[in-house]
Design a protein around this motif. Sequence first.
Motif, PDB file in Angstrom:
ATOM      1  N   ALA A   1       0.591  -1.378  -0.167  1.00 40.74           N
ATOM      2  CA  ALA A   1      -0.011  -0.214  -0.107  1.00 40.74           C
ATOM      3  C   ALA A   1       0.656   1.526   0.401  1.00 40.74           C
ATOM      4  N   ALA A   2       2.308   1.605   0.641  1.00 38.68           N
ATOM      5  CA  ALA A   2       3.006   2.473   0.995  1.00 38.68           C
ATOM      6  C   ALA A   2       3.770   2.726  -0.323  1.00 38.68           C
ATOM      7  N   ARG A   3       3.726   1.434  -0.982  1.00 32.76           N
ATOM      8  CA  ARG A   3       4.777   1.533  -2.531  1.00 32.76           C
ATOM      9  C   ARG A   3       3.604   2.224  -3.363  1.00 32.76           C
ATOM     10  N   ALA A   4       1.957   1.349  -3.532  1.00 31.17           N
ATOM     11  CA  ALA A   4       0.967   1.719  -4.991  1.00 31.17           C
ATOM     12  C   ALA A   4       0.741   3.296  -4.537  1.00 31.17           C
ATOM     13  N   ALA A   5       0.646   4.121  -3.170  1.00 31.00           N
ATOM     14  CA  ALA A   5       0.686   5.259  -2.707  1.00 31.00           C
ATOM     15  C   ALA A   5       1.675   6.436  -3.825  1.00 31.00           C
ATOM     16  N   ALA A   6       2.938   5.929  -3.193  1.00 34.73           N
ATOM     17  CA  ALA A   6       3.620   6.511  -3.662  1.00 34.73           C
ATOM     18  C   ALA A   6       3.863   6.436  -5.748  1.00 34.73           C
ATOM     19  N   ASP A   7       3.588   5.377  -6.514  1.00 30.07           N
ATOM     20  CA  ASP A   7       3.698   5.313  -7.474  1.00 30.07           C
ATOM     21  C   ASP A   7       2.903   6.044  -7.852  1.00 30.07           C
ATOM     22  N   ALA A   8       1.024   5.935  -7.336  1.00 29.52           N
ATOM     23  CA  ALA A   8      -0.070   6.481  -8.054  1.00 29.52           C
ATOM     24  C   ALA A   8       0.213   8.341  -7.556  1.00 29.52           C
ATOM     25  N   ALA A   9       1.184   8.618  -6.768  1.00 27.00           N
ATOM     26  CA  ALA A   9       0.810   9.778  -6.496  1.00 27.00           C
ATOM     27  C   ALA A   9       1.932  10.779  -7.359  1.00 27.00           C
ATOM     28  N   LEU A  10       3.051   9.718  -8.107  1.00 31.97           N
ATOM     29  CA  LEU A  10       3.940  10.011  -8.922  1.00 31.97           C
ATOM     30  C   LEU A  10       3.304  10.182  -9.964  1.00 31.97           C
ATOM     31  N   ARG A  11       2.391   8.788 -10.441  1.00 31.55           N
ATOM     32  CA  ARG A  11       1.240   8.498 -11.734  1.00 31.55           C
ATOM     33  C   ARG A  11       0.483  10.132 -12.214  1.00 31.55           C
ATOM     34  N   ALA A  12       0.167  10.112 -10.473  1.00 32.41           N
ATOM     35  CA  ALA A  12      -0.949  11.536 -10.941  1.00 32.41           C
ATOM     36  C   ALA A  12      -0.461  13.132 -11.331  1.00 32.41           C
ATOM     37  N   LYS A  13       0.898  12.779 -11.071  1.00 32.18           N
ATOM     38  CA  LYS A  13       2.137  13.914 -11.604  1.00 32.18           C
ATOM     39  C   LYS A  13       1.972  13.878 -12.302  1.00 32.18           C
ATOM     40  N   LYS A  14       2.711  12.914 -13.545  1.00 29.24           N
ATOM     41  CA  LYS A  14       2.821  12.870 -15.030  1.00 29.24           C
ATOM     42  C   LYS A  14       1.299  13.296 -15.331  1.00 29.24           C
ATOM     43  N   THR A  15       0.353  12.459 -15.249  1.00 33.55           N
ATOM     44  CA  THR A  15      -0.804  12.390 -16.312  1.00 33.55           C
ATOM     45  C   THR A  15      -2.283  13.735 -15.958  1.00 33.55           C
TER      46      THR A  15
END
Length: 189
Positions: free
Chosen positions: A68-82
């Motif tokens: 969940a911690a990795r998913a949150a970090a990855d999703a935040a980064l994807r949100a920033k990029k998209t």
Amino acid sequence: VTMSNDQPAEVERLLAVRPDEFVDERQRLARELRDAGRSDEAATVAQLRKPSPVVLAVNRAARARPKAARAAADAALRAKKTQVGGDPAVFRETLAELEDSLKLLADVALAHVAPSGKRPTEAMRRRVRDLLRNAAADDATREALARGALIEEVETTGFAPLAGMVKAPARGKRGAAPTSRTKPQDEKR
């Protein structure tokens, strides 16, 4: 805010302990480093301030639920990029993933932060949610959140990947020309 390069790697273990164990564990770790001939690192550990119970609970939650911690970090980064120029559907999906991951981490952290048998206060709930959201949003703390290695509560204004952005206009469509009534209002602004 995050672990700096001048801190020994063992500090990450220290950041995962319960609040009532932090001081004893910090002293033990400093002694261990001194005994190993690492006096500079021992001094760094000895000077480390005890993080708030919220920070320690969030670190423990990230370690208890690493996916969940990795998913949150990855999703935040994807949100920033998209966010800008990306597919709005993918952006919404990414934000939903981020919210799901942050909610799970918040639930686990709140279980760690409240004394046994007691419910966390609303202020504590807010601080946990704010820390998770702010840490995921900030480039400097996102990875520390994923590792459960935050040192202090992160304060940002808004969700950084979304700050100051407006939704991109739909492609292929033109906006309506301003009417004579709105044009003077725009010029006054």
